[in-house]
Write a protein that holds these residues in place. Structure first.
Motif, PDB file in Angstrom:
ATOM      1  N   HIS A  64      -0.734   3.672  -4.305  1.00 23.50           N
ATOM      2  CA  HIS A  64       0.658   3.784  -4.759  1.00 23.50           C
ATOM      3  C   HIS A  64       1.604   4.114  -3.609  1.00 23.50           C
ATOM      4  O   HIS A  64       2.782   3.769  -3.655  1.00 23.50           O
ATOM      5  CB  HIS A  64       0.776   4.856  -5.842  1.00 23.50           C
ATOM      6  CG  HIS A  64       0.687   6.258  -5.306  1.00 23.50           C
ATOM      7  ND1 HIS A  64      -0.508   6.831  -4.887  1.00 23.50           N
ATOM      8  CD2 HIS A  64       1.646   7.202  -5.100  1.00 23.50           C
ATOM      9  CE1 HIS A  64      -0.279   8.062  -4.460  1.00 23.50           C
ATOM     10  NE2 HIS A  64       1.008   8.314  -4.568  1.00 23.50           N
ATOM     11  N   ASN A  65       1.096   4.776  -2.563  1.00 20.83           N
ATOM     12  CA  ASN A  65       1.951   5.255  -1.471  1.00 20.83           C
ATOM     13  C   ASN A  65       1.935   4.275  -0.298  1.00 20.83           C
ATOM     14  O   ASN A  65       1.436   4.570   0.784  1.00 20.83           O
ATOM     15  CB  ASN A  65       1.496   6.639  -1.016  1.00 20.83           C
ATOM     16  CG  ASN A  65       0.021   6.677  -0.633  1.00 20.83           C
ATOM     17  OD1 ASN A  65      -0.772   5.864  -1.103  1.00 20.83           O
ATOM     18  ND2 ASN A  65      -0.345   7.606   0.224  1.00 20.83           N
ATOM     19  N   ILE A  66       2.491   3.079  -0.513  1.00 21.94           N
ATOM     20  CA  ILE A  66       2.478   2.063   0.539  1.00 21.94           C
ATOM     21  C   ILE A  66       3.881   1.523   0.786  1.00 21.94           C
ATOM     22  O   ILE A  66       4.794   1.679  -0.030  1.00 21.94           O
ATOM     23  CB  ILE A  66       1.560   0.881   0.180  1.00 21.94           C
ATOM     24  CG1 ILE A  66       2.111   0.144  -1.056  1.00 21.94           C
ATOM     25  CG2 ILE A  66       0.137   1.332  -0.046  1.00 21.94           C
ATOM     26  CD1 ILE A  66       1.451  -1.181  -1.309  1.00 21.94           C
ATOM     27  N   ARG A  67       4.034   0.888   1.923  1.00 22.65           N
ATOM     28  CA  ARG A  67       5.241   0.130   2.246  1.00 22.65           C
ATOM     29  C   ARG A  67       4.795  -1.207   2.801  1.00 22.65           C
ATOM     30  O   ARG A  67       4.138  -1.277   3.837  1.00 22.65           O
ATOM     31  CB  ARG A  67       6.099   0.863   3.292  1.00 22.65           C
ATOM     32  CG  ARG A  67       7.386   0.105   3.628  1.00 22.65           C
ATOM     33  CD  ARG A  67       8.124   0.756   4.768  1.00 22.65           C
ATOM     34  NE  ARG A  67       7.359   0.665   6.018  1.00 22.65           N
ATOM     35  CZ  ARG A  67       7.795   1.116   7.200  1.00 22.65           C
ATOM     36  NH1 ARG A  67       8.955   1.723   7.265  1.00 22.65           N
ATOM     37  NH2 ARG A  67       7.048   0.994   8.291  1.00 22.65           N
ATOM     38  N   LEU A  68       5.135  -2.297   2.093  1.00 24.22           N
ATOM     39  CA  LEU A  68       4.767  -3.621   2.555  1.00 24.22           C
ATOM     40  C   LEU A  68       5.550  -3.981   3.799  1.00 24.22           C
ATOM     41  O   LEU A  68       6.739  -3.664   3.919  1.00 24.22           O
ATOM     42  CB  LEU A  68       5.030  -4.657   1.458  1.00 24.22           C
ATOM     43  CG  LEU A  68       4.096  -4.590   0.247  1.00 24.22           C
ATOM     44  CD1 LEU A  68       4.564  -5.585  -0.820  1.00 24.22           C
ATOM     45  CD2 LEU A  68       2.667  -4.902   0.648  1.00 24.22           C
ATOM     46  N   LYS A  69       4.891  -4.670   4.732  1.00 21.45           N
ATOM     47  CA  LYS A  69       5.545  -5.022   5.984  1.00 21.45           C
ATOM     48  C   LYS A  69       5.567  -6.543   6.168  1.00 21.45           C
ATOM     49  O   LYS A  69       6.480  -7.219   5.711  1.00 21.45           O
ATOM     50  CB  LYS A  69       4.830  -4.369   7.166  1.00 21.45           C
ATOM     51  CG  LYS A  69       4.883  -2.847   7.155  1.00 21.45           C
ATOM     52  CD  LYS A  69       4.473  -2.259   8.495  1.00 21.45           C
ATOM     53  CE  LYS A  69       3.118  -2.748   8.953  1.00 21.45           C
ATOM     54  NZ  LYS A  69       2.681  -2.143  10.218  1.00 21.45           N
ATOM     55  N   ASP A  70       4.561  -7.083   6.817  1.00 20.72           N
ATOM     56  CA  ASP A  70       4.553  -8.509   7.118  1.00 20.72           C
ATOM     57  C   ASP A  70       4.033  -9.315   5.934  1.00 20.72           C
ATOM     58  O   ASP A  70       3.143  -8.874   5.200  1.00 20.72           O
ATOM     59  CB  ASP A  70       3.661  -8.787   8.327  1.00 20.72           C
ATOM     60  CG  ASP A  70       4.101  -7.997   9.539  1.00 20.72           C
ATOM     61  OD1 ASP A  70       5.281  -8.104   9.903  1.00 20.72           O
ATOM     62  OD2 ASP A  70       3.270  -7.260  10.118  1.00 20.72           O
ATOM     63  N   CYS A  71       4.593 -10.489   5.761  1.00 18.42           N
ATOM     64  CA  CYS A  71       4.128 -11.421   4.745  1.00 18.42           C
ATOM     65  C   CYS A  71       4.112 -12.811   5.389  1.00 18.42           C
ATOM     66  O   CYS A  71       5.172 -13.395   5.648  1.00 18.42           O
ATOM     67  CB  CYS A  71       5.036 -11.401   3.523  1.00 18.42           C
ATOM     68  SG  CYS A  71       4.503 -12.477   2.187  1.00 18.42           S
ATOM     69  N   LEU A  72       2.920 -13.322   5.679  1.00 20.22           N
ATOM     70  CA  LEU A  72       2.787 -14.565   6.438  1.00 20.22           C
ATOM     71  C   LEU A  72       1.752 -15.477   5.803  1.00 20.22           C
ATOM     72  O   LEU A  72       0.796 -15.007   5.181  1.00 20.22           O
ATOM     73  CB  LEU A  72       2.373 -14.247   7.879  1.00 20.22           C
ATOM     74  CG  LEU A  72       3.316 -13.351   8.679  1.00 20.22           C
ATOM     75  CD1 LEU A  72       2.592 -12.784   9.884  1.00 20.22           C
ATOM     76  CD2 LEU A  72       4.538 -14.120   9.122  1.00 20.22           C
ATOM     77  N   VAL A  73       1.938 -16.764   5.977  1.00 28.26           N
ATOM     78  CA  VAL A  73       0.979 -17.754   5.516  1.00 28.26           C
ATOM     79  C   VAL A  73       0.303 -18.371   6.739  1.00 28.26           C
ATOM     80  O   VAL A  73       0.976 -18.784   7.684  1.00 28.26           O
ATOM     81  CB  VAL A  73       1.666 -18.869   4.687  1.00 28.26           C
ATOM     82  CG1 VAL A  73       0.672 -19.968   4.343  1.00 28.26           C
ATOM     83  CG2 VAL A  73       2.255 -18.274   3.412  1.00 28.26           C
ATOM     84  N   VAL A  74      -1.023 -18.397   6.716  1.00 31.31           N
ATOM     85  CA  VAL A  74      -1.773 -18.963   7.831  1.00 31.31           C
ATOM     86  C   VAL A  74      -2.745 -19.996   7.304  1.00 31.31           C
ATOM     87  O   VAL A  74      -3.177 -19.948   6.153  1.00 31.31           O
ATOM     88  CB  VAL A  74      -2.542 -17.877   8.611  1.00 31.31           C
ATOM     89  CG1 VAL A  74      -1.594 -16.892   9.260  1.00 31.31           C
ATOM     90  CG2 VAL A  74      -3.525 -17.165   7.714  1.00 31.31           C
ATOM     91  N   SER A  75      -3.061 -20.960   8.131  1.00 32.83           N
ATOM     92  CA  SER A  75      -3.994 -22.012   7.740  1.00 32.83           C
ATOM     93  C   SER A  75      -5.391 -21.646   8.174  1.00 32.83           C
ATOM     94  O   SER A  75      -5.593 -20.840   9.078  1.00 32.83           O
ATOM     95  CB  SER A  75      -3.590 -23.335   8.378  1.00 32.83           C
ATOM     96  OG  SER A  75      -3.560 -23.232   9.794  1.00 32.83           O
ATOM     97  N   GLY A  76      -6.373 -22.272   7.522  1.00 36.99           N
ATOM     98  CA  GLY A  76      -7.752 -22.019   7.882  1.00 36.99           C
ATOM     99  C   GLY A  76      -8.343 -20.854   7.146  1.00 36.99           C
ATOM    100  O   GLY A  76      -7.711 -20.147   6.404  1.00 36.99           O
TER     101      GLY A  76
END
Length: 338
Positions: free
Chosen positions: A326-338
């Motif tokens: 519950h105690n989180i902070r989202l940072k990066d959101c990326l799409v990668v292939s493979g």
């Protein structure tokens, strides 16, 4: 009999082939390569194509090619504790328990990340030629090179990073200043968008160009930015999902399939991340779990269709993709292939 006549005679005896005569697996692979914005047009051609376009098998094909990587920091007692990044690897449509402590060096001060194929690059650090911060900085990928504009207190030269040689260099002598908070790459240009929707572009050949953008209503602001099949999309806090008309230089609302106002029940004020995923837009936001020490990470995939001069959207899939502390902070959101 003339040569021409003989040729025509042979053509008339040749077996007739059609798209529908191909194996379904081959047809699905062909349809997968057609931009998703044409799904509505394809569904009007025949009942067979309509069925295939809506087939779950078609949507399982992309999941074999790309994954979404999310990272988050842990908070302790209301404060950001030890900065440990955990990577969540999943494919929309599938719930995952694959959380791994990121095996990466400490994050550079710039704090920006960009994916290039199957690799993720964290921008910043001592290897750059100009000291930059994460305030008003634009990052984009043009012609296989990563460009960084702004991020410094004074006007500075644009830097470029070559993933092949792993080296930084200046893109030119001109010194620029970035006034935007969001950036994405479209048509070999880095599009830079401010909070109020004002747009400017940068290209290595033309430099910076300020687009004469229509200012949106006071009080609304951009939250996220991404590009889907050569169209720039922005999620506004109250206005919902919009796309940028590069010819008219205006933001247009993405309408519902049935012509409604286009908010698509996105709850855009609550969304925390947005990213392009195989021709759709994936939105993420946390919801309370039965366990007070956990949160459910929810995802909605928005399929997009171009209808005349408009772009319509529909919720293709919605569900929980991960259960997190519950105690989180989202940072990066990326799409990668493979």
């Amino acid at each position: 009999m003339s040569v021409t006549a003989a040729s025509n005679s042979k053509k008339s005896r040749a077996p007739s082939l059609s798209f529908s005569s191909l194996p379904e697996e081959v047809v699905l692979k062909c349809l997968f390569r057609v931009p998703r914005c044409y799904d509505l047009n394809l569904s009007l051609v025949s009942k067979t194509l309509r069925s295939l376009v809506r087939s779950p098998e078609l949507y399982r094909l992309p999941s074999q090619l790309k994954s979404v990587y999310l990272s988050y920091d842990l908070y302790q007692r209301g404060r950001l504790g030890r900065s440990l990044s955990y990577w969540i690897t999943f494919r929309p449509g599938e719930k995952t328990t694959d959380y791994q402590l990121a095996d990466v060096l400490p994050r550079p001060s710039l704090g920006s990340a960009i994916s290039v194929g199957s690799e993720i690059y964290f921008i910043g650090g001592r290897s750059m030629k100009v000291c930059r911060s994460d305030v008003k900085v634009a990052v984009g990928l043009v012609d296989r090179k990563i460009y960084v504009i702004g991020g410094s207190k004074e006007d500075s030269q644009v830097e470029e990073f070559d993933p092949e040689t792993q080296t930084w260099g200046f893109a030119g002598e001109e010194k620029l200043k970035c006034e935007s908070w969001f950036s994405a790459t479209l048509e070999e240009k880095v599009y830079m968008v401010n909070w109020d929707g004002r747009v400017s572009t940068y290209s290595p050949r033309e430099g910076v160009n300020n687009e004469a953008t229509e200012i949106l209503s006071v009080g609304d602001n951009v939250k996220f930015l991404c590009v889907v099949e050569n169209v720039l999309y922005a999620c506004f806090k109250w206005g919902g999902l919009m796309w940028f008309n590069t010819k008219l230089k205006v933001w247009r609302r993405v309408v519902d399939r049935d012509g409604k106002d286009g908010k698509l029940e996105l709850y855009s004020f609550a969304a925390v991340k947005m990213v392009e995923y195989e021709g759709t837009i994936a939105f993420f936001w946390p919801l309370r779990n039965i366990d007070p020490n956990k949160k459910d990470l929810t995802c909605k995939l928005i399929a997009l269709d171009r209808v005349g001069e408009e772009i319509s959207g529909r919720i293709e899939w919605s569900g929980i993709v991960a259960t997190l502390p519950h105690n989180i902070r989202l940072k990066d959101c990326l799409v990668v292939s493979g």
